[in-house]
Design a protein around this motif. Structure first.
Motif, short mmCIF file in Angstrom:
data_model
loop_
_atom_site.label_atom_id
_atom_site.label_comp_id
_atom_site.label_asym_id
_atom_site.label_seq_id
_atom_site.Cartn_x
_atom_site.Cartn_y
_atom_site.Cartn_z
N VAL A 365 0.83 -1.20 0.00
CA VAL A 365 0.00 0.00 0.00
C VAL A 365 0.87 1.26 0.00
O VAL A 365 0.63 2.22 -0.75
N ILE A 366 1.91 1.24 0.84
CA ILE A 366 2.81 2.40 0.90
C ILE A 366 3.49 2.61 -0.45
O ILE A 366 3.59 3.74 -0.94
N PHE A 367 3.94 1.52 -1.06
CA PHE A 367 4.59 1.62 -2.37
C PHE A 367 3.63 2.21 -3.40
O PHE A 367 4.00 3.07 -4.21
N PHE A 368 2.37 1.76 -3.37
CA PHE A 368 1.36 2.25 -4.31
C PHE A 368 1.12 3.75 -4.12
O PHE A 368 1.08 4.52 -5.08
N ASN A 369 0.98 4.17 -2.85
CA ASN A 369 0.67 5.57 -2.57
C ASN A 369 1.86 6.50 -2.79
O ASN A 369 1.68 7.67 -3.13
N GLN A 370 3.07 5.98 -2.60
CA GLN A 370 4.26 6.82 -2.63
C GLN A 370 5.15 6.53 -3.83
O GLN A 370 6.34 6.89 -3.82
N MET A 371 4.61 5.92 -4.87
CA MET A 371 5.43 5.53 -6.00
C MET A 371 6.18 6.72 -6.60
O MET A 371 7.39 6.65 -6.85
N ASP A 372 5.48 7.83 -6.84
CA ASP A 372 6.13 9.00 -7.43
C ASP A 372 7.18 9.57 -6.49
O ASP A 372 8.28 9.96 -6.92
N TRP A 373 6.85 9.63 -5.19
CA TRP A 373 7.80 10.17 -4.21
C TRP A 373 9.06 9.31 -4.13
O TRP A 373 10.17 9.84 -4.08
N ILE A 374 8.88 7.99 -4.15
CA ILE A 374 10.02 7.07 -4.11
C ILE A 374 10.91 7.28 -5.33
O ILE A 374 12.14 7.31 -5.23
N GLY A 375 10.28 7.46 -6.50
CA GLY A 375 11.04 7.66 -7.71
C GLY A 375 11.86 8.93 -7.70
O GLY A 375 12.90 9.03 -8.37
N GLU A 376 11.41 9.92 -6.92
CA GLU A 376 12.10 11.21 -6.89
C GLU A 376 13.08 11.34 -5.73
O GLU A 376 14.03 12.14 -5.81
N ASN A 377 12.90 10.56 -4.66
CA ASN A 377 13.67 10.79 -3.44
C ASN A 377 14.51 9.61 -2.97
O ASN A 377 15.44 9.81 -2.18
N GLU A 378 14.20 8.40 -3.43
CA GLU A 378 14.95 7.23 -2.99
C GLU A 378 15.96 6.81 -4.07
O GLU A 378 15.77 7.12 -5.25
N PRO A 379 17.02 6.08 -3.67
CA PRO A 379 17.91 5.49 -4.70
C PRO A 379 17.13 4.48 -5.53
O PRO A 379 16.56 3.52 -4.99
N ILE A 380 17.05 4.69 -6.83
CA ILE A 380 16.22 3.86 -7.71
C ILE A 380 16.56 2.38 -7.57
O ILE A 380 15.67 1.53 -7.50
N ALA A 381 17.86 2.06 -7.51
CA ALA A 381 18.27 0.65 -7.49
C ALA A 381 17.73 -0.09 -6.28
O ALA A 381 17.56 -1.32 -6.32
N ALA A 382 17.42 0.62 -5.18
CA ALA A 382 16.95 -0.04 -3.96
C ALA A 382 15.49 -0.47 -4.06
O ALA A 382 15.03 -1.32 -3.29
N PHE A 383 14.71 0.11 -5.04
CA PHE A 383 13.29 -0.20 -5.16
C PHE A 383 12.90 -0.62 -6.57
O PHE A 383 11.72 -0.77 -6.87
N ASP A 384 13.89 -0.81 -7.43
CA ASP A 384 13.65 -1.18 -8.83
C ASP A 384 13.60 -2.71 -8.93
O ASP A 384 14.56 -3.35 -9.33
N PHE A 385 12.48 -3.30 -8.59
CA PHE A 385 12.37 -4.76 -8.46
C PHE A 385 12.38 -5.48 -9.81
O PHE A 385 12.66 -6.67 -9.86
N ASN A 386 12.06 -4.80 -10.89
CA ASN A 386 12.12 -5.45 -12.20
C ASN A 386 13.39 -5.11 -12.96
O ASN A 386 13.60 -5.58 -14.07
N GLY A 387 14.26 -4.28 -12.39
CA GLY A 387 15.56 -4.03 -12.96
C GLY A 387 15.55 -3.24 -14.25
O GLY A 387 16.49 -3.34 -15.04
N ASN A 388 14.51 -2.41 -14.48
CA ASN A 388 14.47 -1.66 -15.74
C ASN A 388 14.95 -0.22 -15.58
O ASN A 388 14.81 0.60 -16.48
N GLY A 389 15.52 0.11 -14.41
CA GLY A 389 16.11 1.42 -14.21
C GLY A 389 15.14 2.51 -13.82
O GLY A 389 15.52 3.69 -13.81
#
Length: 403
Positions: A365-389
């Motif tokens: 649920v958190i991932f769904f709600n904060q997807m845009d925020w994660i993409g802008e503020n977190e290291p992408i590699a730590a949450f990029d589960f399909n490995g597409n960058g």
């Protein structure tokens, strides 16, 4: 209201699961990865020292030793004999390998990159053999059966003299060297030993003989090795001579093997993702992260500083690659949460977004709600589960499927 919203999110995610199972994105190869050499032949057993990488290569119909210079981007054939040369090791201007030019019993040869000359540094005779050479500085260690059993011998390049390091044990193998330190396994007693060249005397027994240590490596008084735990699984262990402390670095139920160490970095082969990949442990941050995630298996690693070379079998033939270990950005607290996210299975991906130590539906649920925020503020590699960058809905789906 919250339950209704969570239910709606669950329905959306279920639809995403259906849609995304049709087209799944393959994991990307390791960050900063470089393919080494100019041939597509079978390659193996790479070793790195500074800007130089050596490996064994069968492009000429037999195994030869080749060198790649990272600074000049040039390749050099080191051996030209028609028989096999295998298992190279490099340190500075010195390269050593197993050589079969005199028959089935291998001998150790040494090549000087300064003078571009080679010389034989061990003699097998008709029955003996010398194998598993490792070089550091001006010292070469290898296993030798000249006494009818296995001992670890050392050759000094400067004095051109060789000596047996310890003859109390008669079944020594898998030697490794770093500066003044040499490690090996006693085959009969299953004890891992650490030996100081300058101090001489008796080596330190790092293990007690009640386990099955293998594949040791050493750097600056710190020893790493694989050891059997939990039945058939092997874990990576560390012994620090300065503190006398021994600890298990990777307490997860997968098979970890063939560790190497340089400075504060330990790299090993791990099968937790379904294929053999390289994982990294930072002795400073005490964090384990996945180093490679290519489509094939990665193995036979060698490390020097922040560079790791290894074999990857993704193509027709196994090939040598190199990855550079940079400083890995660490995740921050996700918007609206109070704890840092955690990587519960130590694969480099942070599925526990609320930091409660477990993966559950709240994380989705958190991932769904904060997807845009994660993409802008977190290291992408730590949450990029399909490995597409990038961060997208398929990453959320994959976290959902992990529950």
């Amino acid at each position: 209201m919250i339950l209704r919203r969570a239910g709606a999110i669950r329905i959306v995610l279920l639809w995403l699961v259906v849609l995304c199972t049709v087209v799944m994105v393959s994991p990307a190869a390791g960050a900063g990865e470089v393919k080494i050499g100019t041939s597509e032949s079978v390659q193996g057993h790479p070793s790195i020292s500074g800007d130089r990488i050596v490996w064994q290569d069968n492009r000429n119909g037999n195994e030869d030793i080749y060198l790649w210079n990272l600074a000049t981007q040039t390749e050099t054939r080191i051996t030209t004999d028609l028989n096999d040369q295998e298992n190279p090791s490099i340190s500075g201007n010195w390269i050593v390998w197993e050589d079969y030019r005199h028959g089935v019993n291998p001998e150790i040869y040494l090549y000087d990159l300064t003078t571009r000359t080679e010389r034989q540094i061990s003699w097998s005779g008709d029955e003996n053999y010398q194998k598993q050479p490792a070089v550091d500085g001006t010292k070469v260690v290898y296993m030798d059966s000249m006494n009818g059993f296995y001992n670890i011998y050392m050759y000094n390049v400067e004095t051109q003299r060789r000596s047996s390091l310890n003859e109390d044990s008669k079944t020594q193998w898998q030697p490794a060297i770093s500066g003044d330190d040499v490690v090996w396994i006693d085959w009969t007693t299953n004890i891992l030993y650490l030996y100081s060249i300058s101090a001489g005397g008796q080596p330190i027994a790092v293990t007690d003989g009640n386990t099955g240590p293998k594949a040791p490596a050493v750097d600056n008084g710190r020893v790493v090795w694989a050891d059997f735990v939990n039945g058939n699984d092997a874990g990576i262990f560390l012994y620090d001579r300065a503190t006398g402390i021994k600890k298990w670095l990777t307490p997860i139920p997968t098979n970890q093997d063939y560790p190497v160490i340089s400075g504060n970095t330990v790299v090993w082969v791990d099968d937790q993702a379904g294929t053999s990949n390289l994982y990294r442990y930072d002795l400073t941050t005490r964090q384990a992260t996945r180093l490679t995630n290519g489509p094939g298996n990665q193995y036979s690693a060698s490390i020097d500083g922040d560079r790791v070379v290894y074999v990857d079998d993704r193509g027709m033939n196994p090939h040598v690659y190199m990855s550079t270990i940079g400083s890995i950005p660490q995740p921050v607290v996700v918007n609206g949460q109070t704890k840092l996210p955690t990587d519960t299975d130590h694969d480099g991906l942070y599925e526990d977004l609320n930091g409660n130590g477990a993966l559950d539906f709240n994380d989705v649920v958190i991932f769904f709600n904060q997807m845009d925020w994660i993409g802008e503020n977190e290291p992408i590699a730590a949450f990029d589960f399909n490995g597409n960058g990038q961060i997208d809905f398929d990453d959320i789906v994959r976290v959902f499927n992990l529950m």
